[in-house]
Design a protein around this motif. Structure first.
Motif, PDB file in Angstrom:
ATOM      1  N   VAL A  18       0.616  -1.373  -0.433  1.00  0.00           N
ATOM      2  CA  VAL A  18       0.049  -0.085   0.490  1.00  0.00           C
ATOM      3  C   VAL A  18       1.120   0.797   0.232  1.00  0.00           C
ATOM      4  O   VAL A  18       0.590   2.085  -0.570  1.00  0.00           O
ATOM      5  CB  VAL A  18      -0.706   0.001   1.715  1.00  0.00           C
ATOM      6  N   ALA A  19       1.435   1.128   0.774  1.00  0.00           N
ATOM      7  CA  ALA A  19       3.231   2.407   0.526  1.00  0.00           C
ATOM      8  C   ALA A  19       3.480   2.581  -0.455  1.00  0.00           C
ATOM      9  O   ALA A  19       3.631   3.191  -1.581  1.00  0.00           O
ATOM     10  CB  ALA A  19       3.896   2.329   1.895  1.00  0.00           C
ATOM     11  N   ARG A  20       3.736   1.586  -1.428  1.00  0.00           N
ATOM     12  CA  ARG A  20       4.269   1.198  -2.625  1.00  0.00           C
ATOM     13  C   ARG A  20       3.416   2.028  -3.657  1.00  0.00           C
ATOM     14  O   ARG A  20       3.957   2.846  -4.470  1.00  0.00           O
ATOM     15  CB  ARG A  20       5.027   0.353  -2.897  1.00  0.00           C
ATOM     16  N   LEU A  21       2.151   1.508  -3.970  1.00  0.00           N
ATOM     17  CA  LEU A  21       1.513   2.368  -4.488  1.00  0.00           C
ATOM     18  C   LEU A  21       0.785   3.800  -4.024  1.00  0.00           C
ATOM     19  O   LEU A  21       0.486   4.560  -4.735  1.00  0.00           O
ATOM     20  CB  LEU A  21       0.151   1.239  -4.378  1.00  0.00           C
ATOM     21  N   GLU A  40      -9.032   7.059   5.603  1.00  0.00           N
ATOM     22  CA  GLU A  40      -8.254   6.224   5.963  1.00  0.00           C
ATOM     23  C   GLU A  40      -8.943   4.605   5.205  1.00  0.00           C
ATOM     24  O   GLU A  40      -8.776   3.564   4.820  1.00  0.00           O
ATOM     25  CB  GLU A  40      -7.876   5.614   6.909  1.00  0.00           C
ATOM     26  N   ARG A  41     -10.006   4.994   5.426  1.00  0.00           N
ATOM     27  CA  ARG A  41     -11.601   4.310   5.206  1.00  0.00           C
ATOM     28  C   ARG A  41     -11.668   4.059   3.860  1.00  0.00           C
ATOM     29  O   ARG A  41     -11.932   2.939   2.795  1.00  0.00           O
ATOM     30  CB  ARG A  41     -12.592   4.518   5.790  1.00  0.00           C
ATOM     31  N   LYS A  46     -10.816   1.098  -1.803  1.00  0.00           N
ATOM     32  CA  LYS A  46     -10.575   0.897  -2.644  1.00  0.00           C
ATOM     33  C   LYS A  46      -9.716  -0.159  -2.825  1.00  0.00           C
ATOM     34  O   LYS A  46      -9.172  -0.788  -3.617  1.00  0.00           O
ATOM     35  CB  LYS A  46      -9.617   2.202  -3.052  1.00  0.00           C
ATOM     36  N   MET A  47      -8.539  -0.582  -1.736  1.00  0.00           N
ATOM     37  CA  MET A  47      -7.430  -1.307  -2.315  1.00  0.00           C
ATOM     38  C   MET A  47      -7.838  -2.548  -1.608  1.00  0.00           C
ATOM     39  O   MET A  47      -7.374  -3.702  -1.224  1.00  0.00           O
ATOM     40  CB  MET A  47      -6.243  -0.908  -1.331  1.00  0.00           C
ATOM     41  N   GLU A  48      -8.878  -2.670  -0.986  1.00  0.00           N
ATOM     42  CA  GLU A  48      -9.470  -3.999  -0.642  1.00  0.00           C
ATOM     43  C   GLU A  48      -8.328  -4.437   0.583  1.00  0.00           C
ATOM     44  O   GLU A  48      -8.090  -5.373   0.874  1.00  0.00           O
ATOM     45  CB  GLU A  48     -10.028  -4.799  -1.490  1.00  0.00           C
ATOM     46  N   VAL A  49      -7.677  -3.738   1.398  1.00  0.00           N
ATOM     47  CA  VAL A  49      -7.306  -4.193   2.475  1.00  0.00           C
ATOM     48  C   VAL A  49      -7.693  -3.249   3.598  1.00  0.00           C
ATOM     49  O   VAL A  49      -8.927  -2.758   3.359  1.00  0.00           O
ATOM     50  CB  VAL A  49      -5.291  -3.560   2.471  1.00  0.00           C
ATOM     51  N   VAL A  54      -3.580   0.273   6.169  1.00  0.00           N
ATOM     52  CA  VAL A  54      -3.619   1.097   5.557  1.00  0.00           C
ATOM     53  C   VAL A  54      -2.912   1.991   6.935  1.00  0.00           C
ATOM     54  O   VAL A  54      -1.925   2.883   6.337  1.00  0.00           O
ATOM     55  CB  VAL A  54      -4.634   2.166   5.135  1.00  0.00           C
ATOM     56  N   ARG A  55      -3.322   1.920   7.587  1.00  0.00           N
ATOM     57  CA  ARG A  55      -2.552   3.112   8.690  1.00  0.00           C
ATOM     58  C   ARG A  55      -1.394   3.157   9.214  1.00  0.00           C
ATOM     59  O   ARG A  55      -1.042   3.505   9.625  1.00  0.00           O
ATOM     60  CB  ARG A  55      -3.363   2.946  10.278  1.00  0.00           C
TER      61      ARG A  55
END
Length: 251
Positions: A18-21, A40-41, A46-49, A54-55
């Protein structure tokens, strides 16, 4: 056994991916300094995580000085720096001589076609993205007389990367956009080897500006000429840096 199918595997944690994206989105120019990322939500959806994933990704980029989190009703996740290191998550490829030849030969195949097709299909929004990339690069140069920093080099490389991605976007071909993104992943570390002085950086930006002018005019002859200059300058610089001739020059 054919070893080309069995290469080292780099396994990223979901938070690292996620950080890379997020980093890629910032490096590509979609989120300039001062812009607010989706919540964050929203990112989690969107990334389905999960939101904790994300945090954690945001925490990684906060520690790198790329993002800042502001609390309160007017708060959120904000971009505070576009100087996102290429290897913030994934290490720069350690390219062997043959792989350098492969990357440069692929660049020779892709770039001329992308420029020619972009000159046919590019619209005002595409030209604005290309122009913005050049402006961003010029603004990243320190005042005349000041030492060129690693940050300035990185930002100018990011600027030219944005320009090439904008050209690929202008072809209206999704696969070409993805291919250009992958190609730049291999070419970027090569440019870090060869760009060091103000003259190097200014020439890189001048060439992208000349390419933009040629695309706007749809001048095929000028496009061919400036494309060859961009290709050959990096190839020549790498030959001087490595002390070895490119494969295509040994025939």
């Amino acid at each position: 056994m054919n070893d080309r199918y069995f290469q080292p595997v780099k396994v990223l944690l979901p938070s690292e991916e996620v950080a890379r994206l997020i980093s890629d989105a910032i490096r590509s120019g979609d989120f300039p300094v001062g812009s607010r990322l989706p919540s964050e939500r929203r990112l989690a959806e969107k990334m389905e995580v999960s939101r904790p994933t994300v945090r954690e990704a945001v925490r990684i980029l906060v520690e790198q000085g790329v993002l800042a989190v502001k609390p309160g009703s007017g708060g959120g996740i904000f971009v505070v720096s576009e100087d996102v290191p290429f290897d913030i998550i994934v290490d720069m490829p350690q390219m062997r001589p043959g792989e350098i030849d492969d990357a440069l030969e692929m660049r020779r195949l892709i770039l001329p076609w992308v420029v020619q097709i972009a000159s046919r299909y590019a619209g005002d929004d595409d030209f604005e993205r290309m122009r913005s990339a050049i402006v961003f690069g010029r603004a990243s140069l320190p005042p005349e007389g000041e030492k060129i920093s690693a940050q300035a080099v990185n930002l100018v490389i990011i600027a030219t990367m944005r320009f090439d991605l904008a050209m690929a976007e202008a072809t209206r071909n999704v696969l070409v956009r993805q291919l250009m993104d992958q190609l730049l992943h291999w070419v970027e570390p090569l440019r870090h080897r060869t760009l060091h002085t103000r003259e190097d950086l200014e020439l890189s930006l001048d060439l992208t500006n000349e390419m933009l002018e040629a695309i706007e005019l749809a001048d095929a002859e000028r496009i061919e000429r400036i494309t060859e200059r961009r290709l050959s300058i990096l190839e020549t610089a790498l030959e001087q840096h490595t002390g070895r001739r490119m494969r295509r020059h040994r025939r």
